[in-house]
Design a protein around this motif. Sequence first.
Motif, PDB file in Angstrom:
ATOM      1  N   LEU A 183       0.876  -1.176   0.000  1.00 36.01           N
ATOM      2  CA  LEU A 183       0.000   0.000   0.000  1.00 36.01           C
ATOM      3  C   LEU A 183       0.904   1.213   0.000  1.00 36.01           C
ATOM      4  CD1 LEU A 183      -2.983   1.042   0.283  1.00 36.01           C
ATOM      5  CD2 LEU A 183      -2.498   1.261   2.731  1.00 36.01           C
ATOM      6  N   THR A 184       0.860   2.016  -1.068  1.00 35.96           N
ATOM      7  CA  THR A 184       1.852   3.079  -1.232  1.00 35.96           C
ATOM      8  C   THR A 184       1.560   4.332  -0.418  1.00 35.96           C
ATOM      9  OG1 THR A 184       0.678   3.807  -3.217  1.00 35.96           O
ATOM     10  CG2 THR A 184       2.535   2.304  -3.523  1.00 35.96           C
ATOM     11  N   THR A 185       0.263   4.653  -0.211  1.00 32.40           N
ATOM     12  CA  THR A 185      -0.090   5.827   0.600  1.00 32.40           C
ATOM     13  C   THR A 185      -1.267   5.477   1.493  1.00 32.40           C
ATOM     14  OG1 THR A 185      -1.575   6.679  -1.122  1.00 32.40           O
ATOM     15  CG2 THR A 185       0.697   7.507  -1.120  1.00 32.40           C
ATOM     16  N   MET A 186      -1.315   6.079   2.662  1.00 33.83           N
ATOM     17  CA  MET A 186      -2.427   5.855   3.568  1.00 33.83           C
ATOM     18  C   MET A 186      -3.593   6.742   3.140  1.00 33.83           C
ATOM     19  SD  MET A 186      -3.440   4.024   6.094  1.00 33.83           S
ATOM     20  CE  MET A 186      -1.846   3.314   6.500  1.00 33.83           C
ATOM     21  N   PRO A 187      -4.769   6.162   2.877  1.00 31.42           N
ATOM     22  CA  PRO A 187      -5.906   6.971   2.429  1.00 31.42           C
ATOM     23  C   PRO A 187      -6.316   7.992   3.484  1.00 31.42           C
ATOM     24  CG  PRO A 187      -6.600   4.737   2.981  1.00 31.42           C
ATOM     25  CD  PRO A 187      -5.113   4.736   2.979  1.00 31.42           C
ATOM     26  N   PRO A 211     -14.618   1.333   5.899  1.00 31.33           N
ATOM     27  CA  PRO A 211     -13.218   1.741   5.864  1.00 31.33           C
ATOM     28  C   PRO A 211     -12.859   2.275   4.478  1.00 31.33           C
ATOM     29  CG  PRO A 211     -13.459  -0.473   6.767  1.00 31.33           C
ATOM     30  CD  PRO A 211     -14.774  -0.098   6.184  1.00 31.33           C
ATOM     31  N   PRO A 212     -11.830   3.116   4.359  1.00 29.54           N
ATOM     32  CA  PRO A 212     -11.379   3.549   3.032  1.00 29.54           C
ATOM     33  C   PRO A 212     -11.147   2.339   2.130  1.00 29.54           C
ATOM     34  CG  PRO A 212     -10.254   4.794   4.730  1.00 29.54           C
ATOM     35  CD  PRO A 212     -11.033   3.729   5.440  1.00 29.54           C
ATOM     36  N   LYS A 213     -11.571   2.472   0.880  1.00 25.49           N
ATOM     37  CA  LYS A 213     -11.539   1.317  -0.024  1.00 25.49           C
ATOM     38  C   LYS A 213     -10.122   0.802  -0.244  1.00 25.49           C
ATOM     39  CE  LYS A 213     -11.769   4.247  -4.204  1.00 25.49           C
ATOM     40  NZ  LYS A 213     -10.370   4.061  -4.617  1.00 25.49           N
ATOM     41  N   GLU A 214      -9.113   1.688  -0.163  1.00 24.08           N
ATOM     42  CA  GLU A 214      -7.735   1.241  -0.358  1.00 24.08           C
ATOM     43  C   GLU A 214      -7.316   0.249   0.731  1.00 24.08           C
ATOM     44  OE1 GLU A 214      -7.944   5.524  -1.935  1.00 24.08           O
ATOM     45  OE2 GLU A 214      -8.750   4.378  -0.239  1.00 24.08           O
ATOM     46  N   LEU A 215      -7.817   0.463   1.965  1.00 26.53           N
ATOM     47  CA  LEU A 215      -7.492  -0.467   3.048  1.00 26.53           C
ATOM     48  C   LEU A 215      -8.208  -1.800   2.856  1.00 26.53           C
ATOM     49  CD1 LEU A 215      -7.591   1.879   6.184  1.00 26.53           C
ATOM     50  CD2 LEU A 215      -5.596   1.026   4.957  1.00 26.53           C
ATOM     51  N   VAL A 216      -9.448  -1.734   2.397  1.00 26.63           N
ATOM     52  CA  VAL A 216     -10.196  -2.967   2.129  1.00 26.63           C
ATOM     53  C   VAL A 216      -9.505  -3.755   1.023  1.00 26.63           C
ATOM     54  CG1 VAL A 216     -12.395  -3.918   1.345  1.00 26.63           C
ATOM     55  CG2 VAL A 216     -12.368  -1.964   2.925  1.00 26.63           C
ATOM     56  N   GLU A 217      -9.058  -3.057  -0.019  1.00 28.13           N
ATOM     57  CA  GLU A 217      -8.364  -3.726  -1.120  1.00 28.13           C
ATOM     58  C   GLU A 217      -7.059  -4.357  -0.640  1.00 28.13           C
ATOM     59  OE1 GLU A 217      -7.955  -0.655  -3.987  1.00 28.13           O
ATOM     60  OE2 GLU A 217     -10.063  -0.726  -4.617  1.00 28.13           O
ATOM     61  N   ALA A 218      -6.353  -3.678   0.249  1.00 32.56           N
ATOM     62  CA  ALA A 218      -5.117  -4.252   0.789  1.00 32.56           C
ATOM     63  C   ALA A 218      -5.411  -5.550   1.531  1.00 32.56           C
ATOM     64  CB  ALA A 218      -4.442  -3.246   1.723  1.00 32.56           C
ATOM     65  N   ARG A 219      -6.483  -5.573   2.330  1.00 32.10           N
ATOM     66  CA  ARG A 219      -6.820  -6.794   3.053  1.00 32.10           C
ATOM     67  C   ARG A 219      -7.221  -7.909   2.103  1.00 32.10           C
ATOM     68  NH1 ARG A 219     -11.805  -6.212   5.229  1.00 32.10           N
ATOM     69  NH2 ARG A 219     -12.367  -7.414   3.387  1.00 32.10           N
ATOM     70  N   GLU A 220      -7.872  -7.550   1.002  1.00 30.61           N
ATOM     71  CA  GLU A 220      -8.265  -8.569   0.021  1.00 30.61           C
ATOM     72  C   GLU A 220      -7.044  -9.245  -0.599  1.00 30.61           C
ATOM     73  OE1 GLU A 220     -10.720  -6.301  -2.571  1.00 30.61           O
ATOM     74  OE2 GLU A 220     -12.523  -6.497  -1.306  1.00 30.61           O
ATOM     75  N   HIS A 221      -5.902  -8.539  -0.627  1.00 30.05           N
ATOM     76  CA  HIS A 221      -4.672  -9.148  -1.145  1.00 30.05           C
ATOM     77  C   HIS A 221      -3.994 -10.025  -0.096  1.00 30.05           C
ATOM     78  CE1 HIS A 221      -5.000  -6.080  -4.355  1.00 30.05           C
ATOM     79  NE2 HIS A 221      -4.264  -6.918  -5.057  1.00 30.05           N
ATOM     80  N   GLY A 222      -4.391  -9.884   1.147  1.00 33.56           N
ATOM     81  CA  GLY A 222      -3.784 -10.657   2.230  1.00 33.56           C
ATOM     82  C   GLY A 222      -3.826  -9.868   3.520  1.00 33.56           C
ATOM     83  N   PRO A 223      -3.643 -10.535   4.663  1.00 36.53           N
ATOM     84  CA  PRO A 223      -3.803  -9.871   5.954  1.00 36.53           C
ATOM     85  C   PRO A 223      -2.653  -8.955   6.349  1.00 36.53           C
ATOM     86  CG  PRO A 223      -3.142 -12.134   6.288  1.00 36.53           C
ATOM     87  CD  PRO A 223      -3.375 -11.978   4.810  1.00 36.53           C
ATOM     88  N   ILE A 224      -1.555  -8.984   5.585  1.00 38.85           N
ATOM     89  CA  ILE A 224      -0.422  -8.114   5.902  1.00 38.85           C
ATOM     90  C   ILE A 224       0.169  -7.565   4.606  1.00 38.85           C
ATOM     91  CG2 ILE A 224       1.138 -10.125   6.026  1.00 38.85           C
ATOM     92  CD1 ILE A 224       2.741  -8.550   8.145  1.00 38.85           C
ATOM     93  N   SER A 225       0.452  -6.272   4.608  1.00 32.65           N
ATOM     94  CA  SER A 225       0.989  -5.602   3.421  1.00 32.65           C
ATOM     95  C   SER A 225       2.194  -4.756   3.812  1.00 32.65           C
ATOM     96  CB  SER A 225      -0.074  -4.676   2.801  1.00 32.65           C
ATOM     97  OG  SER A 225      -1.267  -5.353   2.518  1.00 32.65           O
ATOM     98  N   ARG A 226       3.040  -4.499   2.841  1.00 34.39           N
ATOM     99  CA  ARG A 226       4.112  -3.533   3.070  1.00 34.39           C
ATOM    100  C   ARG A 226       3.536  -2.122   3.054  1.00 34.39           C
ATOM    101  NH1 ARG A 226       9.116  -5.569   3.173  1.00 34.39           N
ATOM    102  NH2 ARG A 226       9.542  -7.564   2.132  1.00 34.39           N
TER     103      ARG A 226
END
Length: 402
Positions: free
Chosen positions: A8-12, A23-38
Amino acid sequence: MTESPYTLTTMPAERAAGCPFDPPKELVEAREHGPISRFPFPSGHQGWLVTGFDLVRAVLADPRFSSRKELMKQHPLVDYGDIEVPPAAPGEFLLMDDPQHSRYRKPLVGKFTVRRMRLLTERVEQITAECLDAMDKAGPGADLVTAFAKPIPAIVICELLGVPYEDRDSFQENVDKFMSGETSDEELYAAYTAVQTYLGRLVAAKRADPTDDVLSDLTDSDLTDEELRGVSLILLAAGLDTTTNMLALGTFALLRNPEQLAALRADPGLAEPAVEELLRYLTVVKQSQRIALEDVELGGQTIKAGTTVILSYNTANRDPGRHADPHVLDLSRQEGGHLAFGHGIHQCLGQQLARVEMRVAFTALLARFPTLRLAVPAEQVALRPETADVYGVKSLPVTWDA
């Protein structure tokens, strides 16, 4: 071979239009890729974002992740450079690890038991009724924040701390300023200093002439005046802004989900599970941070010592692996467990008080005003910014039939 994690490059900084409760959609999308992101912080620090329920809960329970203030040098939206962060002030135990944390928390545990908070129910009912009487007399029409959501927890926490009645308005005004997330640095510092100064005077007064309140009880402990001031500030922050925003945003959510509102109004016995579901669904305390004290394996990734980890509570509480249809408000939901009050040694001390206030307030509001509705289109309801520590509404114009 471990799969490369999502980044996730920027915090929404805001939520999607028309979705004030999600929640902001960018955070939801990050979780959809997996429970932990860079997550690369603006400073260049390479951190992590944890969005899944199980992993957030695991970090909160793991002493290898620290809450110490002096380690919190990264901000998800701002590069503060090579700042030196001082340790938490005496008494501000949310920003400490054990054993210092437990030294402050232990004397408080007996003050916030389920039994003791239930004994407060009658007083919460009285305060709620007085607020509703004032609304009824002045209405139809009110800002639910100033007429209802704010005064109920404010009066309760002021009475628990023993703040004299005549001091409450100015005290509340300064607290609002440093919790709003929208004041200038100068205003924030001035308000914070004013609250600290006031609490210092209050502690001295309670030590000299104890009354029937939590702060007076604590003067019998081994805590110094400075430590009691810090503890009081934590109790104030934890017991006021969060409940205020749960009451206002929770009412907004109910008004936007009329079938759920009707079910709660028809069956006051639904109030207890309804409070838990609103806590899960809204998660007004959106996130927190922890610092790895050593290398830790988490979700198939190695978190290096010294790395900052952002814990996203609102996505964890919307994790489909934990809850069916997580983006749906369902007051009859059976699967329990959420992270709205955190977890582990820092789990919210005043959670039982918050539950009593919400259960009483929602039930009484809906019973008193059966035709309660928004007085403006939903999209015109002013929301607090994502930069605020606690999410909610700035105001909630409502009306009802006379």
